[in-house]
Design an enzyme around this catalytic site. Structure first.
Site, PDB file in Angstrom:
ATOM      1  N   SER A 168       0.858  -1.181   0.000  1.00 28.12           N
ATOM      2  CA  SER A 168       0.000   0.000   0.000  1.00 28.12           C
ATOM      3  C   SER A 168       0.896   1.233   0.000  1.00 28.12           C
ATOM      4  CB  SER A 168      -0.882  -0.028   1.256  1.00 28.12           C
ATOM      5  OG  SER A 168      -1.649   1.149   1.338  1.00 28.12           O
TER       6      SER A 168
ATOM      7  N   LYS B 245      -1.365  -1.025  -4.237  1.00 26.99           N
ATOM      8  CA  LYS B 245      -2.549  -0.238  -3.856  1.00 26.99           C
ATOM      9  C   LYS B 245      -2.116   1.198  -3.638  1.00 26.99           C
ATOM     10  CE  LYS B 245      -5.016  -0.012   0.519  1.00 26.99           C
ATOM     11  NZ  LYS B 245      -5.774  -0.820   1.489  1.00 26.99           N
TER      12      LYS B 245
ATOM     13  N   LYS C 252      -3.343   5.069  -2.435  1.00 30.14           N
ATOM     14  CA  LYS C 252      -4.346   5.878  -1.758  1.00 30.14           C
ATOM     15  C   LYS C 252      -4.716   7.044  -2.672  1.00 30.14           C
ATOM     16  CE  LYS C 252      -4.189   3.744   2.328  1.00 30.14           C
ATOM     17  NZ  LYS C 252      -5.379   3.178   3.020  1.00 30.14           N
TER      18      LYS C 252
ATOM     19  N   ASP D  90      -7.508   2.985  -3.093  1.00 28.35           N
ATOM     20  CA  ASP D  90      -8.233   3.059  -1.818  1.00 28.35           C
ATOM     21  C   ASP D  90      -8.556   4.517  -1.525  1.00 28.35           C
ATOM     22  OD1 ASP D  90      -9.291   2.809   0.691  1.00 28.35           O
ATOM     23  OD2 ASP D  90      -7.488   1.973   1.641  1.00 28.35           O
TER      24      ASP D  90
ATOM     25  N   GLU E 294     -11.469   0.659  -3.338  1.00 28.58           N
ATOM     26  CA  GLU E 294     -11.794   0.390  -1.941  1.00 28.58           C
ATOM     27  C   GLU E 294     -12.443   1.610  -1.278  1.00 28.58           C
ATOM     28  OE1 GLU E 294      -8.314  -1.105   0.060  1.00 28.58           O
ATOM     29  OE2 GLU E 294      -9.272  -1.010   2.020  1.00 28.58           O
TER      30      GLU E 294
ATOM     31  N   ASP F 245     -14.186  -1.745   3.340  1.00 32.49           N
ATOM     32  CA  ASP F 245     -13.213  -1.880   4.427  1.00 32.49           C
ATOM     33  C   ASP F 245     -13.866  -1.293   5.687  1.00 32.49           C
ATOM     34  OD1 ASP F 245     -11.178  -1.321   6.266  1.00 32.49           O
ATOM     35  OD2 ASP F 245      -9.847  -0.335   4.865  1.00 32.49           O
TER      36      ASP F 245
ATOM     37  N   LYS G  49     -10.205  -6.639   8.215  1.00 28.80           N
ATOM     38  CA  LYS G  49      -9.178  -6.275   9.190  1.00 28.80           C
ATOM     39  C   LYS G  49      -9.621  -6.878  10.515  1.00 28.80           C
ATOM     40  CE  LYS G  49      -7.557  -2.126   6.911  1.00 28.80           C
ATOM     41  NZ  LYS G  49      -7.710  -0.679   6.746  1.00 28.80           N
TER      42      LYS G  49
ATOM     43  N   GLY H 265      -4.495  -4.105   6.837  1.00 25.05           N
ATOM     44  CA  GLY H 265      -3.651  -3.866   8.004  1.00 25.05           C
ATOM     45  C   GLY H 265      -3.861  -2.479   8.580  1.00 25.05           C
TER      46      GLY H 265
END
Ligand code: MG
Length: 397
Positions: free
Chosen positions: A151, A177, A179, A204, A229, A254, A278, A306
């Protein structure tokens, strides 16, 4: 499989260690950046002489979760620890019932539950992954390696983003991934795809968009994303069910999934097609196993996310990610990406095939290093940003 034949543990003491760890690289998200990584590490001591470790991965600010370091210490100390002290447990299944009178606070609950899983596994000479698999149907024995991805936080420029992606690909990570936030999304995806047309890429949004942005988000469909996400509100399922049919890209929830009921609702309403589990967010591994069984039954792709856990929390998540119903790469990076050094040994190192070896135990398979724990507790005491509100000092490390 179940807990038949497991040797019990009797909980004699529970110690809480608030810690602060300097991050190798601060992860920028649509929430902002945390100054350092905080957590409450939990050491559970048993009459039988085995220890168990768990982690409450609360943050300093109520950004990802409503819980903070301050609420976690308060709820653990006053309400959760007293509920497990003196308990004789054959199974982690007892924990949710013991904690039922306390509403909410999933991160705090998860920390103690994880310590119970670890102690029970150590007491019985099992790895954590083997203990998880005892509560799953035959055929769900853990794999030797968990498939992982990386990520990457929000960077200043596309060039910097591409530089970091290339570096991570070189380290072995095969799924990337990124952000995103409004203003840093379509052009980012276009730029990355132009440079790296074949990588497994996902985005995400951490709840940075609204349903009115559907048309804009549809522009992401052309980039062949593995998933998008959590675009909408952190506590929403309904509006995601209105958005998903407008997109070709699979949505993954998520923040919205807090227990099995949320997972069932989200899938039944068509709010997402993938779930990021998670374990801390859903109060622990017992609830995680229920969501796992649901996803396997409904053929819903599942992966483990995570919360920048230290080695204590990461080892347990890695054990869960090794279960075969976790069908997509999990957000569990190598230790060196986050902490130098981490608080546990051995470190986790990704291989060239984007996998990390499943810890083989006993228990979580990692050992807390006393010197590093002491230093991390000291760092928390010195840097705790709300000392005046949460004067908790914790027991001596
Ligand atoms: Mg997320």
């Amino acid at each position: 499989m179940n807990d038949a034949g497991l040797q019990p543990i009797t909980i004699r003491a529970v110690r809480l260690y608030p810690v602060a760890l300097p991050l190798v690289e601060r992860l920028g998200t649509s929430f902002g950046k945390e100054p350092f990584k905080a957590a409450v590490l939990i050491r559970l001591e048993t009459e039988e002489g085995v220890e168990g470790w768990g982690e409450t991965s609360a943050e300093i600010n109520p950004g990802y979760s409503a819980e903070t370091m301050g609420t976690a210490l308060h709820v653990l100390q006053e309400f959760l620890v007293p509920r497990v002290l003196g308990q004789r447990l054959h199974s982690p299944a007892r924990i949710p019932a013991l904690f039922a009178p306390v509403r909410g606070h999933p991160l705090a609950k998860h920390g103690i539950e994880a310590a119970v899983w670890d102690a029970l596994a150590r007491r019985n000479g099992l790895s954590l992954a083997q203990l998880f698999a005892r509560y799953l149907p035959a055929g769900h024995e853990p794999r030797a390696r968990a498939v992982v991805g990386v990520s990457i936080g929000i960077q200043e420029t596309l060039a910097e983003t591409l530089r970091i992606i290339e570096q991570r690909l070189g380290e072995g990570y095969a799924r990337v991934k990124l952000k995103i936030r409004p203003g840093w999304d379509v052009e980012l995806a276009r730029g990355v795809r132009a440079a790296l047309p074949d990588i497994a890429l996902m985005l995400d949004a951490n709840s940075a968009y609204r349903l009115e942005d559907a048309e804009h988000l549809r522009r992401l469909d052309e980039f062949d994303l593995l998933m998008l996400e959590q675009p909408l509100a952190w506590n929403d399922i309904h509006e995601h069910s209105k958005l998903q049919p407008q997109l070709r890209t699979d949505l993954c929830l998520d923040e919205s999934i807090h227990h099995l009921g949320d997972a069932r609702l989200a899938i039944e309403l068509g709010a997402c097609r993938i779930i990021n589990l998670k374990p801390a967010r859903v109060s622990g591994y017992w609830e995680s196993l229920a969501i796992y069984r649901f996803c396997v039954g409904q053929q819903v792709p599942l992966w483990i996310g995570g919360l920048l856990e230290t080695g204590v929390g990461r080892a347990a998540n890695l054990a869960f990610a090794a279960l075969p119903g976790v069908t997509l790469p999990s957000d569990i990076s190598g230790t060196a990406r986050y902490y130098a050094p981490d608080i546990t040994e051995p470190a986790f190192v990704p291989a060239a095939d984007s996998t990390i070896a499943t810890p083989t135990g006993p228990g979580s398979g990692v050992t807390v290093q006393p010197e590093r724990l002491r230093a991390a507790v000291q760092r928390w005491r010195e840097r705790c940003p709300y000392r005046g509100y949460a004067p908790y000092e914790g027991p001596e490390a």
